[in-house]
Design an enzyme around this catalytic site. Structure first.
Site, PDB file in Angstrom:
ATOM      1  CB  SER A   1     -21.360   7.712   7.764  1.00 31.63           C
ATOM      2  OG  SER A   1     -21.419   7.269   6.431  1.00 31.63           O
ATOM      3  CB  CYS A   5      -0.929   0.018   1.210  1.00 36.40           C
ATOM      4  SG  CYS A   5      -2.141  -1.314   1.199  1.00 36.40           S
ATOM      5  CB  CYS A  22      -0.286  -0.125   7.793  1.00 37.10           C
ATOM      6  SG  CYS A  22      -1.976  -0.014   7.163  1.00 37.10           S
ATOM      7  CG  HIS A  35      -6.258   2.010   0.461  1.00 41.63           C
ATOM      8  ND1 HIS A  35      -5.098   2.539  -0.072  1.00 41.63           N
ATOM      9  CD2 HIS A  35      -5.851   0.955   1.240  1.00 41.63           C
ATOM     10  CE1 HIS A  35      -4.063   1.850   0.357  1.00 41.63           C
ATOM     11  NE2 HIS A  35      -4.488   0.876   1.150  1.00 41.63           N
TER      12      HIS A  35
END
Length: 380
Positions: free
Chosen positions: A211, A89, A366, A336
């Site tokens: 949300s 990532c 991460c 992402h």
């Protein structure tokens, strides 16, 4: 050693899985940000020493060195090289590190760093379908543990005492901040509209307005029957690309470019591959030691929201101020796109720093396998 500066940073909107960007090939999506970068700066692409491009699933549309084919798709001279980086990532954050180090060392003068991932077209895990990446010695070392980021996120939540309510509160915060940023036009200057057969895409698609902990509470756990991780407090599967132009202050001045930030310090670190996602904690510690900068001196932190426990555990361990964390929302709300995310986050952060006069910005991500990148930049 020379200094490296970022003089421009652009990104596409982030599309949802099977959303508005799903019909666009990764090379063409990459070409859009390369072209925009050149147009905004008046860059002659022929002077670019290299294009360093992050991408995780290097199969199918994204195989055979997508960095090189992005250059060709943009119509840049055939003399301009391109290479593709995979640090999971953090791939395009690592691409920025490589670009900055090349410039700082004097081996390169003008480098483009960035990345892409079209997860609608090259699904997550595609690269593993034809093989077993760990090997028997790795599996023996970790007692045949089924390396899984979702299970790692569950383990982090348990270790740091993060309840489902706390995770869902953080997820709702991400959507609220992203919606507020959209409404305030915070992303407008960094976005490159993407033309598609269905029309032009000019805004991030993932934000779910309204949300709440209550609405997220209806979602079932994804990795454990009694777990706390679910689709609503994890990052979205997405499509997107971003690019940054890196050079020295002197070369920038010669071309009439005004730098946004100076590349201050970079670091990477490994951590337990079973927990997998805790790497930003030691990477940040290493970065701050190397930089000689305290966590309280930093005005904005971008900690990738792969799963809500990741930035929350990072907050606990670093003692950072939550008000400075992901102030424009994060991957839970905005998406992402794996290999593109490092450059996307950096683009968002440097524009935010310039808009608000913030001296230091810290980004960390991460990464699969238990590694992490951390980068510190300073406003010019």
């Amino acid at each position: 050693m020379r200094e490296a500066v970022v003089v421009e940073a652009v990104r596409t909107p982030i599309g949802k899985r099977n959303g508005a960007l799903s019909g666009v090939h990764a090379a063409d999506l990459s070409a859009l940000v390369l072209t925009e970068l050149a147009d905004r700066t008046g860059l002659d692409p022929g002077i670019v020493d290299d294009v360093v491009w992050g991408c995780v699933s290097q199969v199918g549309d994204q195989s055979s060195n997508i960095g090189r084919f992005a250059v060709l798709a943009a119509g840049w001279p055939e003399t301009v090289p391109g290479t593709t980086v995979n640090r999971a990532c953090g791939s395009s954050q690592q691409a920025l590190d490589f670009a900055a180090w090349g410039v700082m060392s004097g081996q390169q003068d003008v480098v483009v760093a960035g990345g892409v991932e079209t997860m609608s077209r090259v699904p997550l895990g595609s690269a593993r379908q034809s093989g077993f990446p760990y090997g028997p010695k790795v599996m023996a070392r970790y007692d045949d543990f089924p390396f899984n980021q979702g299970i790692g996120a569950e383990l982090i939540a348990e270790k740091w005492g993060l309840s489902r309510t706390r995770l869902d509160e953080f997820a709702a915060r991400s959507h609220a901040l992203a919606a507020a940023a959209q409404d305030a036009g915070a992303f407008d200057a960094q976005l490159v509209p993407v033309p598609t057969d269905a029309g032009t895409v000019s805004a991030d698609e993932g934000v779910r307005r309204g949300s709440s902990v209550e609405s997220l509470g209806a979602l079932k756990p994804s990795f454990k029957e009694d777990g706390v991780i679910h689709a609503g407090n994890a990052s979205q599967i997405s499509d997107g690309a971003a690019a940054l132009l890196v050079t020295t202050p002197e070369i920038a001045r010669e071309h009439g470019w005004t730098p946004i930030v100076r590349y201050h310090t970079g670091a990477s670190s490994g951590a337990d591959p079973i927990f997998m996602l805790t790497g930003p904690i030691p990477a940040t510690e290493k970065l701050l030691r190397r930089a000689g900068v305290g966590i309280d001196e930093i005005g904005v932190y971008e900690v990738n929201e792969a799963f809500a426990p990741v930035p929350l555990a990072w907050l606990i361990e670093t003692g950072a101020d939550e008000e400075k964390l992901n102030p424009l929302g994060g991957a839970i709300a905005l998406g992402h796109p794996l290999g593109g995310s490092g450059a996307v986050l950096m683009t968002r952060m440097v524009h935010h720093m310039r808009d608000h006069g913030i001296r230091y910005g810290l980004q960390t991500m991460c990464e699969g396998g238990g590694t992490a990148n951390a980068t510190l930049v300073e406003l010019v």
